[in-house]
Structures are given as structure tokens and as C-alpha cells.
Scaffold this motif. Structure first.
Motif, short mmCIF file in Angstrom:
data_model
loop_
_atom_site.label_atom_id
_atom_site.label_comp_id
_atom_site.label_asym_id
_atom_site.label_seq_id
_atom_site.Cartn_x
_atom_site.Cartn_y
_atom_site.Cartn_z
N LEU A 1 0.83 -1.20 0.00
CA LEU A 1 0.00 0.00 0.00
C LEU A 1 0.87 1.26 0.00
N GLU A 2 1.95 1.22 0.75
CA GLU A 2 2.88 2.34 0.78
C GLU A 2 3.46 2.60 -0.61
N LYS A 3 3.82 1.54 -1.33
CA LYS A 3 4.35 1.68 -2.70
C LYS A 3 3.34 2.36 -3.62
N HIS A 4 2.05 2.12 -3.36
CA HIS A 4 0.99 2.70 -4.19
C HIS A 4 0.49 4.04 -3.63
N GLN A 5 1.23 4.60 -2.69
CA GLN A 5 0.90 5.89 -2.07
C GLN A 5 -0.50 5.92 -1.45
N VAL A 6 -0.87 4.81 -0.81
CA VAL A 6 -2.15 4.76 -0.10
C VAL A 6 -1.85 5.00 1.37
N LYS A 7 -2.45 6.05 1.92
CA LYS A 7 -2.27 6.36 3.34
C LYS A 7 -3.09 5.34 4.14
N THR A 8 -2.44 4.71 5.11
CA THR A 8 -3.13 3.68 5.88
C THR A 8 -3.09 3.96 7.37
N PHE A 9 -4.03 3.37 8.04
CA PHE A 9 -4.03 3.31 9.49
C PHE A 9 -3.52 1.91 9.82
N VAL A 10 -2.41 1.85 10.53
CA VAL A 10 -1.77 0.57 10.82
C VAL A 10 -2.13 0.13 12.23
N VAL A 11 -2.63 -1.09 12.34
CA VAL A 11 -3.03 -1.65 13.63
C VAL A 11 -2.31 -2.98 13.83
N LYS A 12 -2.55 -3.60 14.97
CA LYS A 12 -1.85 -4.84 15.32
C LYS A 12 -2.17 -5.98 14.36
N ASP A 13 -3.46 -6.24 14.11
CA ASP A 13 -3.82 -7.32 13.21
C ASP A 13 -5.09 -6.99 12.43
N VAL A 14 -5.38 -7.79 11.44
CA VAL A 14 -6.50 -7.54 10.53
C VAL A 14 -7.83 -7.53 11.29
N GLY A 15 -7.94 -8.35 12.32
CA GLY A 15 -9.16 -8.36 13.13
C GLY A 15 -9.46 -7.00 13.74
N ASP A 16 -8.41 -6.25 14.10
CA ASP A 16 -8.61 -4.89 14.61
C ASP A 16 -9.19 -3.98 13.53
N LYS B 1 -17.25 -0.58 13.72
CA LYS B 1 -17.53 0.52 14.65
C LYS B 1 -17.45 1.89 13.99
N GLY B 2 -17.21 1.93 12.67
CA GLY B 2 -17.21 3.19 11.95
C GLY B 2 -15.90 3.96 11.95
N ARG B 3 -14.81 3.36 12.43
CA ARG B 3 -13.52 4.07 12.47
C ARG B 3 -12.77 4.00 11.13
N TYR B 4 -12.98 2.93 10.34
CA TYR B 4 -12.30 2.74 9.07
C TYR B 4 -13.33 2.44 7.98
N ASP B 5 -12.89 2.60 6.73
CA ASP B 5 -13.78 2.36 5.59
C ASP B 5 -13.41 1.11 4.78
N ALA B 6 -12.19 0.62 4.94
CA ALA B 6 -11.75 -0.56 4.19
C ALA B 6 -10.56 -1.18 4.90
N VAL B 7 -10.35 -2.46 4.61
CA VAL B 7 -9.19 -3.19 5.14
C VAL B 7 -8.52 -3.88 3.96
N SER B 8 -7.21 -3.88 3.96
CA SER B 8 -6.47 -4.60 2.94
C SER B 8 -5.57 -5.63 3.61
N SER B 9 -5.58 -6.82 3.03
CA SER B 9 -4.77 -7.93 3.52
C SER B 9 -4.75 -8.98 2.43
N ASP B 10 -4.20 -10.17 2.75
CA ASP B 10 -4.25 -11.20 1.73
C ASP B 10 -5.66 -11.79 1.68
N GLU B 11 -6.02 -12.26 0.50
CA GLU B 11 -7.37 -12.70 0.21
C GLU B 11 -7.85 -13.81 1.14
N ALA B 12 -6.97 -14.72 1.53
CA ALA B 12 -7.37 -15.83 2.39
C ALA B 12 -7.77 -15.32 3.78
#
Length: 187
Positions: free
Chosen positions: A57-72, A79-90
């Protein structure tokens, strides 16, 4: 299975190839469809820290909110804090299975495919070889017109949640071992 991780862990496999994707709440499924949409400052994109997805995501200049794990991230979207999550498809498919009416995986592959393998301690080459041998055996069964244990497991677990059909990749560096159960007489 990355070069950096191979310095810490020995891998058998790969047993699965996945891509990095994006999961959005169903209310945003028509608005977040492309990498350009992810760059829109109106959207808060979440990912787990130290992941290959974070670097991509950094390579594609996407600003992210980084958390401990995808479940967060998923909890934050609910809870309305984020709009999308990116991770591996599995990984995303597992959350989609838990919340099938709340989310959708957007087919937005970016970056390279990721090879997933089974990690074993570097100091245990015999265990790595044994695991690699049985991955190869499963791979071969699927090509010898026999039911592949891998394909059966995939069809029962990830298959219903992923759009594209997947096949087991050829394992790498498989030792030549003998499974004496295959040599035993059958009744």
C-alpha cells in the motif's frame, strides 16, 4: 514465504498462492473499487503492521491506518472508524465468512502474489522435509485422478468465499522420501 522470513523459519510449500485484496463494508461496495479510490483522503484504509500488504500500500501511495492485526481493522470498520481493510485474500475470506452480509471483497489485486507455506523451526530439517513430502503427495493425488485432500479441504473452507477457483501450487524443494503405507498390501 518471503526472503526475510526464510532467515527466521524454514518453509515447506507453498501450499497456497494468494493476492492482496481489499474488503469493504457493503454500504461502500460501489464507491471503493480501485487503487485510486483507496488514495482518496475521504476514506480511511486499515491494514496490519509489518505485513507485506502494508509495504505494498505504501508503494501505491495509499495512506493507511496501521493496527496490530486484521481483526482490529474489521472491528474498526464495524464501529465506523475505518472504511476498508487490505490484507491477503485468504485472511479476508475468513472475516467474510464470519460477517457475510456486512462485507464484500473487492477484486483489486495489487502487488505480487504471495506464496503461503508451512513454517517449521530452521533447526528441524527433517520436519520440513516430512511436511514438504506430504504436501507433494497431496499435490500429486490431484493430478492422478484421485481426490486431492488439499482440494477437498479448500472446497469446504475457502472455496465458498473466494470467487476464483484455486488449485494447489507445486511444492518446492521436495525430498525423495518413501511412504511405506503406500507399499503395504491392501485387503
Amino acid at each position: 514465504m518471503t526472503e526475510d522470513r526464510k532467515k527466521l523459519v524454514s518453509f515447506a510449500g507453498p501450499y497456497f498462492v494468494t493476492t492482496q485484496e481489499v474488503m469493504v463494508p457493503t454500504r461502500l461496495k460501489d464507491r471503493i473499487r480501485t487503487i485510486e479510490d483507496l488514495r482518496d483522503p475521504a476514506y480511511k484504509i486499515c491494514t496490519s503492521g509489518g505485513s507485506t500488504t502494508e509495504a505494498e500500500l505504501e508503494k501505491h501511495q495509499v495512506k493507511t491506518f496501521v493496527v496490530k492485526d486484521v481483526g482490529d481493522c474489521v472491528d474498526g470498520i464495524r464501529k465506523g472508524r475505518y472504511d476498508a481493510v487490505s490484507s491477503d485474500e485468504a485472511i479476508l475470506a475468513g472475516f467474510l465468512a464470519s460477517f457475510p452480509k456486512e462485507f464484500e471483497i473487492v477484486d483489486m489485486p495489487f502487488g505480487t502474489s504471495e506464496l503461503l507455506g508451512i513454517g517449521v523451526p530452521i533447526g528441524d530439517p527433517a520436519l520440513r522435509d516430512l511436511v514438504a513430502f506430504f504436501l507433494q503427495k497431496s499435490y500429486q493425488q490431484g493430478r492422478d485422478e484421485q481426490a486431492s485432500p488439499w482440494q477437498t479441504a479448500y472446497n469446504r473452507t475457502l472455496g465458498p468465499w473466494l470467487r476464483a477457483e484455486k488449485r494447489q501450487p507445486q511444492p518446492l524443494d521436495v525430498p525423495k522420501l518413501v511412504d511405506f503405507d503406500d507399499k503395504a498390501p491392501r485387503r
